[in-house]
Each structure stands twice: as structure tokens, then as C-alpha cells.
Design an enzyme around this catalytic site. Sequence first.
Site, PDB file in Angstrom:
ATOM      1  N   ASP A  83      19.853   9.546  10.191  1.00 53.10           N
ATOM      2  CA  ASP A  83      20.529   8.773  11.232  1.00 53.10           C
ATOM      3  C   ASP A  83      19.590   8.484  12.392  1.00 53.10           C
ATOM      4  OD1 ASP A  83      20.691  11.601  11.865  1.00 53.10           O
ATOM      5  OD2 ASP A  83      22.041  11.081  13.504  1.00 53.10           O
ATOM      6  N   GLU A 178      22.199  14.125  12.552  1.00 53.17           N
ATOM      7  CA  GLU A 178      21.452  15.069  13.386  1.00 53.17           C
ATOM      8  C   GLU A 178      21.518  14.685  14.853  1.00 53.17           C
ATOM      9  OE1 GLU A 178      17.906  16.652  15.587  1.00 53.17           O
ATOM     10  OE2 GLU A 178      18.563  14.585  15.266  1.00 53.17           O
TER      11      GLU A 178
END
Length: 418
Positions: A83, A178
Site C-alpha cells: 500500500d 502498513e
Amino acid sequence: MQSRFDQELEDRLVRYTAIDSQSDETSPSTPSTQIQFDMLNLLRDELNQIGAQDVEMTGDSVVVATIPGTAPGPTVGFLAHVDTAPQFNATGVKPRVVKGYNGGDITFPDNPDLVLSPEDHPYLAEKIGHDLITASGTTLLGADDKAGVSILMTMARHLIENQDIPHGPIRIAFTPDEEIGRGVTEQLPKDLGVDFAYTLDGQQAGEIEYESFSADRAVIRIEGVSIHPGLAKEKMVNATHLAAKIVQTLPQATMTPETTDGREGFIHVTDMNGGSSEMEIKLILRDFEMDGLEAQRNIVRQVCAAVQATEPRATISCDISHQYRNMRYWLENDMTPVELARDACRELGIEPLSVPIRGGTDGSRLTEFGTPCPNIFTGMQCVHGPLEWISVQDMALATELCLSVVAKAAQTEANGQG
């Protein structure tokens, strides 16, 4: 200047960063955005194509795989997250390569007023002759952490194609979310099954990090008294006014991100949403030590209580929740993975640099859950904004470092058995 991995790393990063995979803190799903599957599914397919074993996507949407060992040694894990940060636009990323950087200012085709200057960014001045990758000026790049993804895929491909390199079993993991602190659950240590691991999520070449912030999240909710403004005298309680009082009463001249550095912690107001009847304030609390974090929790609660006391007709609640803890608390008990990475770094001719991370990594939570996991550099710079850039040659150094780490781990095992 050129290394054996430069072109592969450049090609991978350009390809991966063009894929939108931004996470969303407001979403309750796992992963928080469906577009992260575009990266996760691609990496699962590519791991299968290069011949990795045990490739799967876990119930937590983590792609894991095995590179079988060619020699006795501990099982070592490597992680990167797919991400990109939600703080800046990540849709329509147009990565571009600046070949053989000449040392001057870098401009951006889609934002002519934006300038990346070595005068403002001293590390850039050290990269003359390097091949740099940036975005086009209206988005972040996403090298955080697609640089880590590129490095791990390059390492995996190289080891699978070169079975004569001695190393123990290796586990690769690509995590979602994350950037919003949800990439690692308590299940991941079992799914990963390693003796220790490394995140590839650091910045300057040479960084081997084993300290991070400890972190909590706070959500303050304010319920006022709502009534038609034409009839509001001595009846309305405006929630926005109370929210403003809370923010103004919190520390301003100290203990904020813009007034702290080094080992200083902070209280950061990230969001305010709502209206005159109801307001919500979101904050993050950060400190390297637990007593400092506890002091911040107390400050937030005391401010809420003080503002509540000025207006008993309102309802003010403050919910503080755990995010992650300083990985140093566990790693300092056994510095083996840190020392392995430092030795590998010196072997590459770079003096290792261990500075406290003013943030967290997947390794913070993984270490807390029982799997030691320091952080290794990738080269990424100016992350979470339009000036983000990275040196391909720094990425190549990180790839060589990972290869050296697994070789040293196997060599240490062999020496120990001997």
C-alpha cells in the site's frame, strides 16, 4: 556505477508504482481498499512464475512464499508492503527515470512550480551519476514501499535462478495496509514461520534500524446541543467551538510534529470532522518510551476533562487505543539479526547507520508479536509527497545487502555447528 540489478530494479519500480494501491484508514475492510489486490494478486502470480514455492495469500491478505534453502541455516523472512500512503494523491502515478543525475535541480513536467533541489535535500547532492526515479509532480511516487517490493522480488528471482548460492530457507511476505498500521496481525508470525525477519522500508543507504516510536491513536468525540440557530440563545452548545478549545489547549509550542525531532515524541491532530452538533477529532500519540507515551495519554485526557468542565451540557469522550510499540524493547535482548545486517552493510563498504525511526514499520508489530524484525534501507526519500524520489543504485545496494544477510546467516549456522 552500474550494478547487475539496476535495470531489473528500475523496470520493476516503474511498473509497480504505476499501479494505484493506496490504503484508506476509514475503511473497515481487509485490506482497506480493493485496489491493493491489484498489487497482491500480481505479486502472487509473479512469485509463481519465477518458481517460488508455497505461494499463497493468507486470510489476512498477505502474500507469502518460500525460497527453499540450499544450505543449513535459520529461516529468514523479508517483508515489504504494497500500500501507499493516504496523505497525498496516489492516483495516476506517472513514474519517470532521470538517467545519470547531473547534480542540478529536478523539475516536474506536470507541476512546473515544483522543484527538487540538492540545496534543500543534501542526500540528493550525493547521488550525482545515479539513475533517479520520481513521479511527475501531482502524485507521490510510491517508492514507499514499492521499492521494498522491487528489491525482494529481484532478490527472490536471483536466488531461485542461482541454486549454487548457499543460504537457508527464506520466506517472503507482501503485506497490505502498513501505512495505516494494519498490515501485521497476531497471525502473521505463525503464517511466516521464521527465526527472524527484516522489513525493507528504510530510507538512506546504510540504515539498519531497530528502534521505532511506540504509538497510540486517540479519538475524541464531542456531542453538543443542537437547536435552530434562530432560537439558540442560552440553549445551543456548539460542538465545533468545544473542538476548537480542545485543539487550542493541547500543546502548541512543543510536543507537535513541527516542533520536535530526534528522540522527542509528539501529539498530532490528524483530522477534525463534523458540525455544530457533533464533532470528532483524531490524534496520533508518539514517543520512544512508554512513560512518555503515558504522559501524552494523560495530557489528552486532562484537556478533554478541562473543556468538558466548562460545558457540562455537552458530552466529550476520549478513546485511546494501542497501535504499535518500540521494537527495541525486544530486539535489544538479542541483536543477532541487527548485527548480521550491520556486518553485511560493512562488507558492501557502507558504514551502517542506526537511528531511531520517527514512525513505525510492519517490523514494529511483528517484533511485538514475537518475531524479531529490524528494518533495512531501500533508498527512498521525501516519501508521502510529490517530491518523493529514489536512487536505483541505492536499491541495488539494498538487494546486495539482503543477499549478503542470508549468506551470512547460513555461514554463521555452519560455523556454529563446526
